[in-house]
Design a protein around this motif. Structure first.
Motif, mmCIF file in Angstrom:
data_model
loop_
_atom_site.group_PDB
_atom_site.id
_atom_site.type_symbol
_atom_site.label_atom_id
_atom_site.label_comp_id
_atom_site.label_asym_id
_atom_site.label_seq_id
_atom_site.Cartn_x
_atom_site.Cartn_y
_atom_site.Cartn_z
ATOM 1 N N TYR A 1 0.857 -1.174 0.000
ATOM 2 C CA TYR A 1 0.000 0.000 0.000
ATOM 3 C C TYR A 1 0.900 1.233 0.000
ATOM 4 N N PRO A 2 0.676 2.149 -0.944
ATOM 5 C CA PRO A 2 1.588 3.291 -1.026
ATOM 6 C C PRO A 2 1.550 4.110 0.260
ATOM 7 N N VAL A 3 2.678 4.669 0.575
ATOM 8 C CA VAL A 3 2.739 5.511 1.764
ATOM 9 C C VAL A 3 1.863 6.722 1.523
ATOM 10 N N PHE A 4 1.088 7.061 2.491
ATOM 11 C CA PHE A 4 0.103 8.111 2.334
ATOM 12 C C PHE A 4 0.270 9.063 3.499
ATOM 13 N N PRO A 5 1.155 10.032 3.367
ATOM 14 C CA PRO A 5 1.549 10.796 4.530
ATOM 15 C C PRO A 5 0.432 11.641 5.145
ATOM 16 N N LEU A 6 -0.542 12.042 4.324
ATOM 17 C CA LEU A 6 -1.572 12.916 4.876
ATOM 18 C C LEU A 6 -2.474 12.174 5.843
ATOM 19 N N HIS A 7 -2.905 11.003 5.420
ATOM 20 C CA HIS A 7 -3.799 10.230 6.264
ATOM 21 C C HIS A 7 -3.155 8.879 6.517
ATOM 22 N N PRO A 8 -3.073 8.473 7.755
ATOM 23 C CA PRO A 8 -2.566 7.122 7.988
ATOM 24 C C PRO A 8 -3.503 6.120 7.309
ATOM 25 N N ARG B 1 -4.366 15.362 11.835
ATOM 26 C CA ARG B 1 -3.805 15.461 10.484
ATOM 27 C C ARG B 1 -2.888 16.680 10.449
ATOM 28 N N PRO B 2 -1.948 16.702 9.508
ATOM 29 C CA PRO B 2 -1.090 17.893 9.398
ATOM 30 C C PRO B 2 -1.943 19.131 9.133
ATOM 31 N N ARG C 1 -0.386 22.334 6.197
ATOM 32 C CA ARG C 1 -0.420 22.037 4.780
ATOM 33 C C ARG C 1 -1.854 22.106 4.246
ATOM 34 N N GLU D 1 2.092 14.110 -0.722
ATOM 35 C CA GLU D 1 0.860 13.775 -1.412
ATOM 36 C C GLU D 1 -0.292 14.588 -0.822
ATOM 37 N N PRO E 1 1.028 9.234 -6.002
ATOM 38 C CA PRO E 1 1.648 8.150 -6.773
ATOM 39 C C PRO E 1 0.578 7.161 -7.240
ATOM 40 N N ASP F 1 1.263 3.466 -8.121
ATOM 41 C CA ASP F 1 1.549 2.598 -6.979
ATOM 42 C C ASP F 1 0.267 2.026 -6.399
ATOM 43 N N TYR F 2 -0.782 2.854 -6.376
ATOM 44 C CA TYR F 2 -2.061 2.364 -5.866
ATOM 45 C C TYR F 2 -2.633 1.284 -6.787
ATOM 46 N N PHE G 1 -0.686 -1.873 -6.355
ATOM 47 C CA PHE G 1 -1.102 -2.478 -5.091
ATOM 48 C C PHE G 1 -2.431 -3.205 -5.274
ATOM 49 N N ASP H 1 -12.734 8.962 3.497
ATOM 50 C CA ASP H 1 -11.980 8.851 4.734
ATOM 51 C C ASP H 1 -12.772 9.505 5.862
#
Lengths: 186, 321, 563, 194
Positions: free
Chosen positions: A174-181, B47-48, B51, C370, C427, C430-431, C434, D162
């Motif tokens: 699963y791609p790293v998704f920094p905004l939302h875990p 969340r951040p 940004r 992202e 990306p 990548d999704y 996956f 989400d």
């Protein structure tokens, strides 16, 4: 008052007759739902759901006797699919029926095996070959990892070995998704 | 997002010029509320913050709300609407990119349903109002009847369906040329900003075109049939938030359709429902409701207007014989 | 109908025009790296089954000797790239995004480079099956990157013939120039290979498609074609990524769109890479199997260049020839759009390695964080497969794979156009990767589950049948007994019942005895692992004896169990 | 003729049975998770509701009113509707087992669906004639189906959103329904033209 009773009973008789006729005329046999549920279950036949196999569990779900969260090998994914099929709410895996484990296969320690055939009888999918007094072995490709062969073995020579990732079974992560875990949606 | 804000400025300038600086106060109020609400929700959801606040999406929502509200309305009108937009319509669904409804329009629809009277008190144009007066109106008492009036649409509705049935569009416009000119200039401001957005490829041509064409067509045909009951195209375009909607509201990509055909259907639907509500419904302007209704339909429209995938187009088959 | 491809070109939707950086590696001709001393040749290099090793450790092999035999039809053989000794057949790290290992033949080169005896293959006289087997055993696979075994594609149209044979020289991905250089330098051989393929495929027209940013390659190919007196068309196609994708090139040249899951031959078209054409020429005309390929080394190096590299050469050896810059922080196999990042340079060059791209923070700055997708639709405009990448992303992100498939996830060619244009720096590919690998894993699981169900149901059926048979047998025996000894039926029945329970007990006793022995053995076996040979022998003897004892015990007549 | 048209239009949009009259919420929330189930439920409800309106009109006009038994209206309507739902269920089970599975426990829900009882009762209140009753029933059901289908398509997409943990599932669906309701309020006043 009399009219009221008359009217209501007339209605009851007419509608009751119609329903009775329809119940005979449109009777349905068999339950195709069981097949669909069974198709979702992982077919390990492990019995952790407290039913003797996947099909009986499927039948129980279809009858509304069992919850959809009793299958540890199917995991969350399986529960989700069942919930989708049956239009029920998703529930986490019920703890009393076990926990989701990584996929593993049974391996017989061939030095210790005494050839008692008890595991062969226990294996629900005939994935163990061997004969009486002969060393047994497990066909790894066919083993569902149900662990049913573990308890009958008198010498405890069977162990579960977690399957390791190979180039063929490797999956993109699963791609790293920094905004939302990363979150699983319900 | 910041370019969207920039594109709004000509319209805002015209607005402030004709109706006084009240709108600037409202813009400030809405922006502040929106940013605070956004930051609060991001904080709560871990969340951040910087940004996401910095992407300007909350400000766009806030500005759209402020611009569609009467500029001399009480301060809490805009604040409550913005809170509803950011907290409920946006962040309950997961924040930017996930909201199925246009947040600004949720705020607007909520307030017009709850406070229809407050929402129809617009300042008269040319009423030279300084910032102090505007502030007094917004934060002060409610004795504002002397300087406020209904929007042209509202007045006209009342006129057409009410007692003064003989009042035609022309006579109305002649009676208030100042108002007419003001709305024309504001619409021109939005149009300029919108065209710039088009040129910048921030928005695609589909939605504004479909929206405006449908509105003009409906107005043109209906006013040709019965000029006394329906407005002409020009009036339809400059009144209410038609121009604002065409370039800034309907074009919201998150809650609208994304397929090319879907975009056309979406904008056409908004224009149609807007026109119906304007002329037959109980509210003076139907853009907010029209947008929300089409938001509801957007996922379904998207689902059925998927472009044909490579290789699955109808105009070719297996060529082998 | 034969198309006149040079007259009318078609366009595919979407696509992007990134910075190409192609001039970096086209300044000097294709180089030949010094002969490597050790070669690591992975057995699995093509789509399909993994070849079986047919050499053993210590064996001397010649250059071009088959070391891996194709496993089934969808597979291609693997050959020794030079002469030398097999020093190991073991798990080595592969040039694969996972960084996992797989079975490789490790070769110690002897420096002689002795070839096996090579002779041309007389394909005119051969049957379709023979041509197919020959190419499979020559290890010829598509060298454009997909490594699909070529014999399957060449065989497909053998009897019926096809309309257009397309040779793919478009090479649209940035940095990669291996096909470009190959066409410049070996146009004649390529054209000969194309001619061979055309005859095998029985193609009516041949079209060599080259992107218009490679004028030298186009000129070289045109010269070669006119010299060869073949009627091949050299078609210049507009430069737009991904024009070099097989489906996109077919679309551009013929106007045909080959859908996902269909083969182009069904539409009368077949498409091969220029390098594959050369490999086929070498295999058929010279009898040489595929043991090397052209590899571009570019990116963060001071001397970017193309090399003809033996399969199995370690990447770091090739990279060292190009003077990589100090700030190199990653290595990518393939181009920046579709390539995969490798864990290290300590992996061999394989048939799929068209480019070794070195990256640094400067060349490929880390993607900005992202941001959420706002469904702006830029990706849908750029998608050459006419998909809705934003919807695919929405569902892949939430792991709703069924919905992603409804939106045609598997029509995605992973070209990377959507990620390239995404203003939120998502990306996207990548999704999709996956989601695809999850779906594949699930399908595999499902197939296994279905098999397990079948086996389970058969077992149940067998148990039931045995139960029935047993009941029938007992009933028959009881009836026989009753007939034979009618007068003492009661006595017999009682005896039988007594015997049964005795038998049952006996079985239990047997198991208990075995258990006891096994426990003892367990104690004896344990020290075996520490290397006491005598103990091991003792244990073996004990085991054998216990087995004998068991057999003796079992040999005693047992009464059938009753129910 | 236009009168009939406005009866249907009014029932579909202006007084949408779900979003404006807030009736029939159980099946609306329960069967709107998937588009295809929503379609099935919409079809079933359309059938049941039209039938219910017709039959209840007959019972009301020719059985209850002549005998002065208006006070039995609710009771007899419930009985009639329950029987019709049962009939529908039996028929669906036979004709389309798949649809029956999909609707599963929701078909009996139609029995106690307030929309199905409410619309016939409204018919009486609004003093519709037989054709109008049928049209009103049909229109309401179409409005219900429309609501269900639009909502299902939204929920299918929302499934990927989400949403904050505490609002997932039914909670956010309720919020969404509320906002749709808000949107439908825009039609207020449209029906005065009939």
């Amino acid at each position: 008052m009399l009219e009221a009773i008359l009217v209501m009973s007339l209605g009851a008789v007419v509608l009751g007759a119609a329903l009775g006729y329809a119940a005979v005329k449109f009777r349905v046999e068999g339950d195709p739902l069981v097949e669909k549920i069974d198709a979702i279950l992982p077919q390990t036949q492990c019995g952790q759901c407290s039913y003797p196999g996947c099909k009986p569990y499927a039948t129980a779900i279809a009858r509304g006797e069992a919850e959809i969260n009793q299958c540890p090998p199917g995991g969350e994914e399986g529960i989700r699919k069942l919930a989708d099929l049956l239009g029920r709410e998703f529930k986490p895996l019920s703890a009393e029926h076990g926990v989701e484990k990584p996929k593993a296969v049974a391996v017989i320690d061939e030095q210790t095996c005494i050839g008692c055939t008890l595991c062969i009888q226990a294996c629900p999918v005939d994935a163990i070959v061997g004969a009486a007094k002969q060393m047994h072995t497990i066909i790894a490709d066919q083993c569902t990892g149900c662990e049913l062969c573990l308890p009958p073995c008198p010498v405890d020579c069977i162990t579960m070995e977690v399957l390791h990732e190979t180039v063929d079974t490797w999956k993109w992560k699963y791609p790293v998704f920094p905004l939302h875990p990363a979150q699983v949606q319900s | 997002m910041l370019r969207v804000l920039a594109a709004l400025t000509p319209g805002i300038a015209a607005y402030a010029w004709f109706f006084g600086p009240g709108v600037l106060i409202q813009l400030g109020l809405a922006s502040l509320t929106a940013l605070l609400a956004e930051a609060l929700m991001l904080k709560l959801r871990d969340r951040p913050i910087w940004r996401s606040v910095g992407d300007g999406s909350a400000l766009v929502t806030a500005w759209l709300i402020a611009l569609s509200f009467p500029s001399t309305g009480p301060w809490w009108l805009v604040v409550v609407a913005t809170l509803a937009a950011i907290l409920v319509a946006k962040h309950l669904y997961g924040g930017l990119g996930q909201n199925p409804f246009n947040p600004a329009m949720v705020g607007f629809a909520l307030m017009i349903v709850a406070y229809p009277l407050m929402m129809s008190r617009w300042p008269g144009a040319g009423a030279a109002m300084d910032i102090g007066q505007a502030g007094a109106l917004i934060f002060g008492s409610h004795s504002v009847d002397t300087v406020t009036m209904a929007t042209p649409l509202d007045t006209l509705r009342t006129a057409m369906h009410g007692v003064e049935t003989k009042l035609s569009v022309e006579t109305f416009l002649q009676s208030r040329p100042d108002l007419h000119a003001a709305w024309k200039w504001i619409a021109a401001g939005y149009l300029a900003g919108g065209l710039w957005l088009l040129q910048q490829r921030i928005i695609s041509w589909h939605m504004p075109t479909a929206f405006l064409v449908t509105l003009i067509a409906l107005a043109g045909v209906s006013s040709a049939i019965d000029p006394s009951a329906f407005n002409g195209p020009l009036f339809e375009l400059i009144s209410g938030g038609a121009m604002l909607a065409a370039f800034f509201i309907v074009t919201d990509p998150v809650s609208g359709c994304t397929t090319p055909r879907g975009k056309l259907i979406f904008a056409t639907g908004v224009a149609l429902i807007t026109w119906i509500i304007r002329h037959f419904g109980g509210y003076p302007d139907g853009i907010a409701f029209a947008v929300l209704l089409m938001n509801v339909a957007a996922p379904l429209i998207d689902m059925y207007t998927q472009p044909k995938v490579f290789g699955l187009k109808d105009d070719q088959g297996s060529r082998h014989d | 109908m034969i198309r006149q491809p040079q007259q009318q070109l078609f366009r595919f939707n979407g696509g992007v025009t990134p910075e190409y950086h192609k001039d970096q590696s086209t300044r000097v001709p294709i180089g030949v790296p010094p002969a490597p001393t050790e070669l690591v040749i992975p057995l699995h290099q093509s789509i399909g089954g993994t070849p079986r090793p047919i050499v053993s450790v210590g064996e001397r092999v010649l250059c071009g000797q088959r070391i891996g035999e194709a496993d089934g039809d969808v597979s291609a053989a693997v050959h020794a790239s030079t002469s030398g000794t097999v020093v190991a057949i073991e798990m080595r790290q592969l040039p694969h995004p996972s960084g996992l290992s797989s079975l490789c033949v490790v070769l110690q080169a002897d420096g002689h480079n002795d070839w096996i005896a090579c002779s041309a293959f007389d394909y005119e006289q051969a049957t379709a099956q023979e041509i197919r087997d020959y190419l499979r055993d020559s290890g010829v696979v598509g060298l454009g990157g997909a490594v699909f075994p070529s014999h399957l594609k060449l065989n497909a149209g053998h009897q019926i013939g096809i309309d257009t044979l397309i040779i793919n020289g478009a090479e649209c991905e940035p940095y990669i120039t291996c096909d470009d250089m190959l066409m410049r330098e070996r146009a004649t051989e390529i054209v000969r290979g194309v001619a061979l393929m055309r005859r095998v495929l029985n193609a009516k027209a041949v079209c060599i498609g080259i992107e218009d940013n490679k004028p030298q390659a186009i000129a070289a190919m045109q010269t070669a074609v006119s010299e060869s007196k073949e009627d091949f068309a050299v078609t210049t196609v507009p430069t737009r990524y991904p024009a070099g994708g097989a489906k996109q090139l077919i679309r551009v040249i013929t106007g045909i769109e080959v859908p996902h899951g269909r083969r182009s031959v069904e539409y009368g078209v077949q498409c091969f890479n220029v390098a594959t054409a050369l490999a086929i020429y070498q295999a058929i005309a010279l009898g040489r199997p595929l043991i090397s390929r052209i590899v571009t080394v570019a990116g963060n190096v001071s001397n970017a260049r193309n090399f003809e590299v033996l399969i199995g050469t370690l990447m770091k050896d090739i990279v060292a020839l190009c003077d990589p810059l100090a700030d190199t922080d990653r290595v990518i196999m393939g181009g920046p759009m579709m390539g995969v990042e490798l864990a290290s340079q300590d992996v061999p060059v394989v048939k799929a390695t068209n480019c070794i791209l070195l990256g640094s923070q400067k060349i490929f700055p880390p993607a900005p964080p992202e941001m959420p997708c706002i469904r702006c639709g830029e990706c849908a405009i750029a998608c050459p497969a006419d998909l809705q990448p934003l919807e695919l992303y929405w569902f892949a992100r939430a792991k709703l794979f069924g919905k992603a498939q409804e939106y045609h996830l598997f029509d995605c060619i992973e070209c990377g156009c959507c990620s390239y244009v995404c203003p939120s720096n998502i990306p996207l590919v990548d999704y999709y990767r996956f989601a695809k690998s999850e779906i594949w894993a699930r399908e595999k699981e499902k197939a296994l589950a279905d098999e397990a169900r079948e086996r389970f149901e058969f077992r149940q059926f067998r148990d039931e049948r045995e139960e029935h048979e047993k009941v029938a047998r007992l009933a028959a025996r009881a009836a026989a007994a009753a007939e034979a000894k009618a007068q003492s039926a009661a006595d017999l029945a009682a005896a039988s019942a007594g015997g049964d329970s005795g038998g049952d007990d006996a079985t239990k006793a047997l198991i208990a005895a075995a258990l006891e022995r096994a426990r003892q053995q367990g104690g004896e076996i344990a020290p075996k692992n520490t290397g006491h040979v005598s103990a091991e022998q003792l244990a073996e003897i004990a085991q054998i004896e216990s087995r004998r004892a068991e057999i003796r015990e079992q040999a005693k007549p047992q009464l059938p169990p009753d129910s | 003729m236009t009168g009939y048209f406005f009866v249907v239009l009014g029932a579909v949009l202006v007084n949408n049975v779900v979003f404006v009259r807030i009736l029939g919420l159980c099946p609306f929330m329960g069967v709107s998770k998937k588009l295809e189930t929503a379609l099935g439920m919409g079809a079933a409800t359309t059938f049941v509701l039209t039938m219910a309106c017709g039959s209840s009109f007959v019972i009301d006009r020719w059985l209850l009113q002549p005998n002065g038994l208006e006070y039995l209206r609710t009771l007899s309507f419930i009985v009639t509707i329950a029987a019709i739902v049962q009939l529908t269920e039996l028929v669906i089970q036979k004709v389309s087992p798949l649809l029956h599975q999909v609707l599963g426990i929701y078909l009996p829900l139609i029995t106690t669906n307030c929309a199905v009882l409410g619309v016939p009762l409204l018919n009486v209140t609004l003093k519709y004639n037989f054709v109008e009753s049928l049209l009103f029933g049909f229109g309401s059901a179409v409005g219900f189906s429309l609501a269900l289908i639009l909502f299902a398509a939204m929920r299918e997409r929302l499934e990927g959103a989400d949403v904050p943990v505490h609002f997932r599932g039914t909670a956010i669906a309720m919020v969404t329904a509320g906002l749709i309701s808000l949107a439908f309020m825009g039609f207020t006043g449209l029906d005065k033209y009939k």
